[in-house]
Design a protein around this motif. Structure first.
Motif, PDB file in Angstrom:
ATOM      1  N   LYS A  33       4.152   0.402   1.079  1.00 39.14           N
ATOM      2  CA  LYS A  33       4.762   1.406   1.744  1.00 39.14           C
ATOM      3  C   LYS A  33       6.475   1.545   1.487  1.00 39.14           C
ATOM      4  CE  LYS A  33       6.588   0.081   5.302  1.00 39.14           C
ATOM      5  NZ  LYS A  33       7.366  -0.629   6.468  1.00 39.14           N
ATOM      6  N   ALA A  34       6.856   0.179   1.492  1.00 47.65           N
ATOM      7  CA  ALA A  34       8.238   0.083   1.177  1.00 47.65           C
ATOM      8  C   ALA A  34       8.549   0.621  -0.205  1.00 47.65           C
ATOM      9  CB  ALA A  34       8.664  -1.501   1.095  1.00 47.65           C
ATOM     10  N   ASP A  35       7.914   0.779  -1.094  1.00 49.52           N
ATOM     11  CA  ASP A  35       7.871   1.253  -2.521  1.00 49.52           C
ATOM     12  C   ASP A  35       8.040   2.642  -2.145  1.00 49.52           C
ATOM     13  OD1 ASP A  35       8.035  -0.774  -4.171  1.00 49.52           O
ATOM     14  OD2 ASP A  35       6.215  -0.923  -4.880  1.00 49.52           O
ATOM     15  N   ILE A  36       7.065   3.285  -1.767  1.00 50.83           N
ATOM     16  CA  ILE A  36       6.743   4.815  -1.449  1.00 50.83           C
ATOM     17  C   ILE A  36       7.794   5.464  -0.815  1.00 50.83           C
ATOM     18  CG2 ILE A  36       4.897   4.830   0.038  1.00 50.83           C
ATOM     19  CD1 ILE A  36       5.153   6.850  -3.221  1.00 50.83           C
ATOM     20  N   ARG A  45       0.350   8.287   4.567  1.00 51.83           N
ATOM     21  CA  ARG A  45      -0.855   7.457   4.837  1.00 51.83           C
ATOM     22  C   ARG A  45      -0.631   6.060   5.182  1.00 51.83           C
ATOM     23  NH1 ARG A  45      -5.540   9.323   0.713  1.00 51.83           N
ATOM     24  NH2 ARG A  45      -6.609   7.666   1.848  1.00 51.83           N
ATOM     25  N   PHE A  46       0.450   5.657   4.448  1.00 56.61           N
ATOM     26  CA  PHE A  46       0.909   4.045   4.599  1.00 56.61           C
ATOM     27  C   PHE A  46       1.623   3.757   6.142  1.00 56.61           C
ATOM     28  CE2 PHE A  46       0.777   3.420  -0.086  1.00 56.61           C
ATOM     29  CZ  PHE A  46      -0.134   2.492   0.040  1.00 56.61           C
ATOM     30  N   LEU A  47       2.337   4.822   6.513  1.00 58.63           N
ATOM     31  CA  LEU A  47       2.729   4.818   7.893  1.00 58.63           C
ATOM     32  C   LEU A  47       1.968   4.817   8.833  1.00 58.63           C
ATOM     33  CD1 LEU A  47       6.127   6.484   7.254  1.00 58.63           C
ATOM     34  CD2 LEU A  47       5.957   4.175   7.770  1.00 58.63           C
ATOM     35  N   THR A  48       0.730   5.891   8.682  1.00 53.47           N
ATOM     36  CA  THR A  48      -0.100   6.099   9.764  1.00 53.47           C
ATOM     37  C   THR A  48      -1.085   4.744   9.715  1.00 53.47           C
ATOM     38  OG1 THR A  48      -0.037   8.536   9.311  1.00 53.47           O
ATOM     39  CG2 THR A  48      -2.043   7.310  10.182  1.00 53.47           C
ATOM     40  N   ILE A  49      -1.558   4.167   8.597  1.00 53.97           N
ATOM     41  CA  ILE A  49      -2.063   2.867   8.584  1.00 53.97           C
ATOM     42  C   ILE A  49      -1.482   1.852   9.288  1.00 53.97           C
ATOM     43  CG2 ILE A  49      -3.097   1.050   6.987  1.00 53.97           C
ATOM     44  CD1 ILE A  49      -3.825   3.324   4.953  1.00 53.97           C
ATOM     45  N   HIS A  70      13.794   0.329  -1.429  1.00 53.09           N
ATOM     46  CA  HIS A  70      12.278  -0.622  -1.160  1.00 53.09           C
ATOM     47  C   HIS A  70      12.898  -1.415  -0.090  1.00 53.09           C
ATOM     48  CE1 HIS A  70       8.810  -3.204  -2.005  1.00 53.09           C
ATOM     49  NE2 HIS A  70       9.988  -3.955  -1.797  1.00 53.09           N
ATOM     50  N   GLU A  71      13.679  -2.157  -0.163  1.00 50.32           N
ATOM     51  CA  GLU A  71      14.199  -3.271   0.705  1.00 50.32           C
ATOM     52  C   GLU A  71      14.525  -2.676   2.039  1.00 50.32           C
ATOM     53  OE1 GLU A  71      13.267  -6.001   0.307  1.00 50.32           O
ATOM     54  OE2 GLU A  71      13.083  -6.056  -1.908  1.00 50.32           O
ATOM     55  N   ILE A  72      15.187  -1.583   2.189  1.00 53.78           N
ATOM     56  CA  ILE A  72      15.428  -0.763   3.452  1.00 53.78           C
ATOM     57  C   ILE A  72      14.265  -0.252   4.094  1.00 53.78           C
ATOM     58  CG2 ILE A  72      16.699   1.145   4.216  1.00 53.78           C
ATOM     59  CD1 ILE A  72      18.977   0.813   2.104  1.00 53.78           C
ATOM     60  N   SER A  73      13.511   0.432   3.237  1.00 54.32           N
ATOM     61  CA  SER A  73      12.393   0.876   3.681  1.00 54.32           C
ATOM     62  C   SER A  73      11.315   0.084   4.270  1.00 54.32           C
ATOM     63  CB  SER A  73      11.483   1.600   2.842  1.00 54.32           C
ATOM     64  OG  SER A  73      12.460   2.534   2.192  1.00 54.32           O
ATOM     65  N   HIS A  74      11.583  -1.514   4.169  1.00 54.59           N
ATOM     66  CA  HIS A  74      10.748  -2.493   4.843  1.00 54.59           C
ATOM     67  C   HIS A  74      10.461  -2.307   6.420  1.00 54.59           C
ATOM     68  CE1 HIS A  74       8.612  -4.844   1.937  1.00 54.59           C
ATOM     69  NE2 HIS A  74       9.375  -5.083   1.123  1.00 54.59           N
ATOM     70  N   VAL A  75      12.005  -1.581   6.899  1.00 52.38           N
ATOM     71  CA  VAL A  75      12.148  -1.443   8.359  1.00 52.38           C
ATOM     72  C   VAL A  75      11.253  -0.635   9.038  1.00 52.38           C
ATOM     73  CG1 VAL A  75      14.115  -2.888   8.340  1.00 52.38           C
ATOM     74  CG2 VAL A  75      14.311  -0.540   8.018  1.00 52.38           C
ATOM     75  N   LEU A  76      10.938   0.399   8.272  1.00 53.63           N
ATOM     76  CA  LEU A  76      10.332   1.769   8.530  1.00 53.63           C
ATOM     77  C   LEU A  76       8.864   1.432   9.280  1.00 53.63           C
ATOM     78  CD1 LEU A  76      10.958   4.399   5.806  1.00 53.63           C
ATOM     79  CD2 LEU A  76      12.288   4.031   7.916  1.00 53.63           C
ATOM     80  N   GLY A  77       8.536   2.023  10.327  1.00 60.49           N
ATOM     81  CA  GLY A  77       7.242   2.140  10.810  1.00 60.49           C
ATOM     82  C   GLY A  77       7.276   0.793  12.005  1.00 60.49           C
ATOM     83  N   VAL A  78       6.244   0.565  12.499  1.00 54.80           N
ATOM     84  CA  VAL A  78       6.156  -0.181  13.782  1.00 54.80           C
ATOM     85  C   VAL A  78       5.868  -1.604  13.239  1.00 54.80           C
ATOM     86  CG1 VAL A  78       5.634   1.518  15.283  1.00 54.80           C
ATOM     87  CG2 VAL A  78       3.785   0.267  14.239  1.00 54.80           C
ATOM     88  N   GLU A 127      -2.538  -9.993  -6.250  1.00 56.43           N
ATOM     89  CA  GLU A 127      -1.118 -10.131  -5.710  1.00 56.43           C
ATOM     90  C   GLU A 127      -0.557  -9.084  -5.095  1.00 56.43           C
ATOM     91  OE1 GLU A 127       3.095 -10.256  -5.424  1.00 56.43           O
ATOM     92  OE2 GLU A 127       2.119  -9.005  -6.818  1.00 56.43           O
ATOM     93  N   ALA A 128      -0.144  -8.933  -4.004  1.00 57.52           N
ATOM     94  CA  ALA A 128       0.415  -7.965  -3.253  1.00 57.52           C
ATOM     95  C   ALA A 128       1.148  -6.807  -3.685  1.00 57.52           C
ATOM     96  CB  ALA A 128       1.191  -8.501  -1.801  1.00 57.52           C
ATOM     97  N   HIS A 129       2.489  -7.028  -4.674  1.00 52.41           N
ATOM     98  CA  HIS A 129       2.982  -6.308  -5.217  1.00 52.41           C
ATOM     99  C   HIS A 129       2.286  -5.379  -6.425  1.00 52.41           C
ATOM    100  CE1 HIS A 129       6.500  -8.438  -3.793  1.00 52.41           C
ATOM    101  NE2 HIS A 129       6.937  -7.437  -3.738  1.00 52.41           N
ATOM    102  N   GLY A 130       1.343  -6.063  -6.749  1.00 49.49           N
ATOM    103  CA  GLY A 130       0.338  -5.595  -8.122  1.00 49.49           C
ATOM    104  C   GLY A 130      -0.335  -4.546  -7.534  1.00 49.49           C
ATOM    105  N   LEU A 131      -1.306  -5.099  -6.371  1.00 52.24           N
ATOM    106  CA  LEU A 131      -1.985  -4.068  -5.592  1.00 52.24           C
ATOM    107  C   LEU A 131      -1.500  -2.805  -5.155  1.00 52.24           C
ATOM    108  CD1 LEU A 131      -5.046  -3.515  -4.623  1.00 52.24           C
ATOM    109  CD2 LEU A 131      -4.480  -5.000  -2.842  1.00 52.24           C
ATOM    110  N   GLY A 132      -0.245  -3.185  -4.585  1.00 54.11           N
ATOM    111  CA  GLY A 132       0.634  -2.098  -4.025  1.00 54.11           C
ATOM    112  C   GLY A 132       1.046  -0.832  -5.119  1.00 54.11           C
ATOM    113  N   VAL A 133       1.189  -1.338  -6.580  1.00 53.55           N
ATOM    114  CA  VAL A 133       1.684  -0.491  -7.353  1.00 53.55           C
ATOM    115  C   VAL A 133       0.516   0.192  -7.819  1.00 53.55           C
ATOM    116  CG1 VAL A 133       2.424  -0.458  -9.809  1.00 53.55           C
ATOM    117  CG2 VAL A 133       3.584  -1.809  -7.885  1.00 53.55           C
ATOM    118  N   LEU A 134      -0.525  -0.588  -7.952  1.00 51.84           N
ATOM    119  CA  LEU A 134      -2.037   0.097  -8.436  1.00 51.84           C
ATOM    120  C   LEU A 134      -2.266   1.284  -7.240  1.00 51.84           C
ATOM    121  CD1 LEU A 134      -4.095  -2.855  -9.581  1.00 51.84           C
ATOM    122  CD2 LEU A 134      -3.467  -0.949 -10.981  1.00 51.84           C
ATOM    123  N   ILE A 135      -2.158   1.007  -6.134  1.00 46.59           N
ATOM    124  CA  ILE A 135      -2.406   2.117  -5.275  1.00 46.59           C
ATOM    125  C   ILE A 135      -1.731   3.338  -5.295  1.00 46.59           C
ATOM    126  CG2 ILE A 135      -2.501   2.937  -2.764  1.00 46.59           C
ATOM    127  CD1 ILE A 135      -3.289  -0.266  -2.306  1.00 46.59           C
TER     128      ILE A 135
END
Length: 168
Positions: free
Chosen positions: A48-51, A137-141, A12-20, A92-100
């Motif tokens: 996005k970082a989770d997935i 989808r997340f990377l495209t958004i 998850h932490e490493i994946s924060h750097v993916l994308g623009v 909350e950001a993490h909660g909403l992200g997990v629901l998605i």
């Protein structure tokens, strides 16, 4: 398991750097992804970082960085961790992200409720495709700086439904 949870957290932490970080809008304005995604930026980024972290698991198994016998354990721990993180709620950001993620995975059949055992389980035949599709989808958004795309994803998947229907 500890191994799976720790691995998922690191990925998850490493994946924060993916994308623009910056996008050019149709009118030529250059801005940050955070500014274009406005109030949804944190939830989209955390999800996005989770997935994306989970999406990297098959490659890491293939390359020998994660033992093959731990792959299903990681997907199962990923699902179990969602029930912990959902407690933060949709505001909350993490909660909403997990629901998605949870609702998307359920829609794609990657997470299923077993009525006989009254437990949730991962459908290992569907999880990889569902994870790949949601990562895209997340990377495209983020790559498009699409606030409308973020709103659509949140409107469809960022909901806490009636607990009685979670298994449907």
């Amino acid at each position: 398991s500890f191994f799976a949870y720790f691995t998922e957290t690191i990925l998850h932490e490493i994946s924060h750097v993916l994308g623009v970080n910056y996008v050019t809008l149709p009118d030529g304005t250059k801005t940050t992804v955070n500014k274009t995604l406005k109030d949804l930026a944190s939830a989209i980024e955390e999800s996005k970082a989770d997935i994306a972290g989970i999406c990297s698991v098959p490659l890491l198994v293939k390359e020998g960085f994660i033992p093959k016998d731990k792959e299903q354990e990681i997907y199962t721990t990923y699902l179990a961790g969602m029930f912990r993180a959902m407690r933060f709620g949709a505001t909350e950001a993490h909660g909403l992200g997990v629901l998605i993620q949870y609702n998307f995975m359920r829609e794609k059949g990657a997470f299923v409720f077993d009525a006989a055992t009254e437990k949730f389980k991962v459908d290992f035949a569907k999880i990889k495709d569902a994870v790949r599709d949601l990562t895209a989808r997340f990377l495209t958004i983020e790559g498009d700086g699409s606030y409308d795309g973020a709103k659509e994803l949140v409107a469809k998947y960022g909901l806490i439904g009636d607990r009685a229907t979670w298994h449907l």
